[in-house]
Enzyme design. Structure first.
Site, mmCIF file in Angstrom:
data_model
loop_
_atom_site.group_PDB
_atom_site.id
_atom_site.type_symbol
_atom_site.label_atom_id
_atom_site.label_comp_id
_atom_site.label_asym_id
_atom_site.label_seq_id
_atom_site.Cartn_x
_atom_site.Cartn_y
_atom_site.Cartn_z
ATOM 1 N N ARG A 50 -27.771 21.746 10.027
ATOM 2 C CA ARG A 50 -26.983 22.259 11.151
ATOM 3 C C ARG A 50 -27.862 22.321 12.385
ATOM 4 O O ARG A 50 -29.049 22.654 12.292
ATOM 5 C CB ARG A 50 -26.491 23.701 10.881
ATOM 6 C CG ARG A 50 -25.668 23.889 9.650
ATOM 7 C CD ARG A 50 -24.320 23.254 9.704
ATOM 8 N NE ARG A 50 -23.510 23.657 10.847
ATOM 9 C CZ ARG A 50 -22.358 23.089 11.173
ATOM 10 N NH1 ARG A 50 -21.890 22.085 10.464
ATOM 11 N NH2 ARG A 50 -21.673 23.508 12.206
ATOM 12 N N HIS B 250 -38.924 16.346 9.122
ATOM 13 C CA HIS B 250 -38.003 15.260 9.471
ATOM 14 C C HIS B 250 -38.509 13.982 8.801
ATOM 15 O O HIS B 250 -39.711 13.683 8.858
ATOM 16 C CB HIS B 250 -37.952 15.078 10.989
ATOM 17 C CG HIS B 250 -37.003 14.002 11.403
ATOM 18 N ND1 HIS B 250 -35.633 14.168 11.381
ATOM 19 C CD2 HIS B 250 -37.231 12.721 11.803
ATOM 20 C CE1 HIS B 250 -35.057 13.035 11.764
ATOM 21 N NE2 HIS B 250 -35.993 12.147 12.034
HETATM 22 C C1 GAR Z 1 -35.497 15.620 3.424
HETATM 23 O O1 GAR Z 1 -35.785 14.252 3.339
HETATM 24 C C2 GAR Z 1 -35.715 16.127 4.842
HETATM 25 O O2 GAR Z 1 -36.809 15.522 5.470
HETATM 26 C C3 GAR Z 1 -34.419 15.736 5.494
HETATM 27 O O3 GAR Z 1 -33.436 16.015 4.536
HETATM 28 C C4 GAR Z 1 -34.006 15.868 3.232
HETATM 29 C C5 GAR Z 1 -33.765 17.151 2.480
HETATM 30 O O4 GAR Z 1 -34.178 17.018 1.144
HETATM 31 N N1 GAR Z 1 -34.202 16.482 6.691
HETATM 32 C C6 GAR Z 1 -33.548 15.999 7.736
HETATM 33 O O5 GAR Z 1 -33.058 14.896 7.765
HETATM 34 C C7 GAR Z 1 -33.454 16.969 8.913
HETATM 35 N N2 GAR Z 1 -33.174 16.263 10.107
HETATM 36 P P1 GAR Z 1 -34.455 18.281 0.256
HETATM 37 O O6 GAR Z 1 -33.199 19.162 0.346
HETATM 38 O O7 GAR Z 1 -34.653 17.742 -1.121
HETATM 39 O O8 GAR Z 1 -35.662 18.982 0.777
#
Ligand code: GAR
Length: 214
Positions: A93, A111
């Site tokens: 969010r 990120h």
């Molecule tokens: C991760 O790859 C994180 O870097 C990305 O979502 C994934 C969450 O994985 N975050 C974004 O894209 C934020 N802009 P997780 O729930 O297994 O940690």
């Protein structure tokens, strides 16, 4: 050692939360996770937190008329738990500028790209499409601009000729799980100052980049 109290915001699978939980189970780690907040009721991250004995709460954005109202409720939970540092770990969010201001210098995000390249979503597909040979992840202080803010830690991986977004994501994720605890450690130990757009890391041996395998 007095550990910094950390609140983690999640929306999904929680593998980065798990990396932070694992790191903080070391008595020598300078931070402890005291609260996990999810905006999604069924998020697997909540199960990970419960298994580690960390309190959780769900604040569903769908229950609030505005972003500000939703953020204010999350903020209340974080402050009631005595949180000093907020980690966004797959929290999907956008945050209001008043929430971001309230945690300025004390909120970090991971990120899945080498910022400032490939902001937003589908970063692995963006990287493949752009033909870059190196991709990776970034842990940065959160500012009110999306996927922006002073960079604490980056880790790079090679992009292989036959990569799909999924295969590349898996290679990056392995590095995310190393980079995030490393960045939290730096912030919790007070080794970070900000000068303009740059985060300066102080202390010996703390600014080691993670390079791809040869
Ligand atoms: C991760 O790859 C994180 O870097 C990305 O979502 C994934 C969450 O994985 N975050 C974004 O894209 C934020 N802009 P997780 O729930 O297994 O940690």
């Amino acid at each position: 050692m007095v550990k910094k109290k950390v609140g983690v915001l999640v929306s999904g699978r929680g593998s980065n939360l798990q990396a932070l939980l694992d790191a903080s189970s070391d008595p020598a780690f300078p931070a402890e996770i005291v609260l996990v907040v999810s905006n999604v009721a069924g998020a697997f991250a909540l199960e990970r937190a419960a298994k580690a004995g960390v309190p959780t709460c769900v604040v569903s954005h769908k229950d609030y008329a505005s972003r500000e109202a939703f953020d204010a409720v999350m903020d209340g939970h974080l402050r009631a738990a005595g949180v000093e540092i907020v980690c966004l770990a797959g929290f999907m969010r956008l945050l209001s500028s008043s929430f971001v201001r309230g945690w300025e210098g004390r909120m970090i995000n991971i990120h899945p790209s080498l910022l400032p390249s490939f902001k937003g979503l589908h970063t692995h597909a963006q990287a493949i499409e752009a033909g870059v040979k190196l991709h990776g992840c970034t842990v940065h202080l959160v500012t009110s601009d999306l996927d922006d803010g002073p960079i604490l830690v980056q880790a790079a991986v090679p992009v292989l000729a036959d990569d799909t977004p999924d295969s590349l994501a898996a290679r990056v994720l392995e590095q995310e799980h190393k980079a995030y605890p490393q960045a939290l450690r730096l912030l919790a130990e007070g080794k970070v100052t900000v000068e303009g757009r740059r985060a300066l890391i102080h202390g010996p041996g703390v600014n080691i980049p993670v390079n791809p395998a040869p």
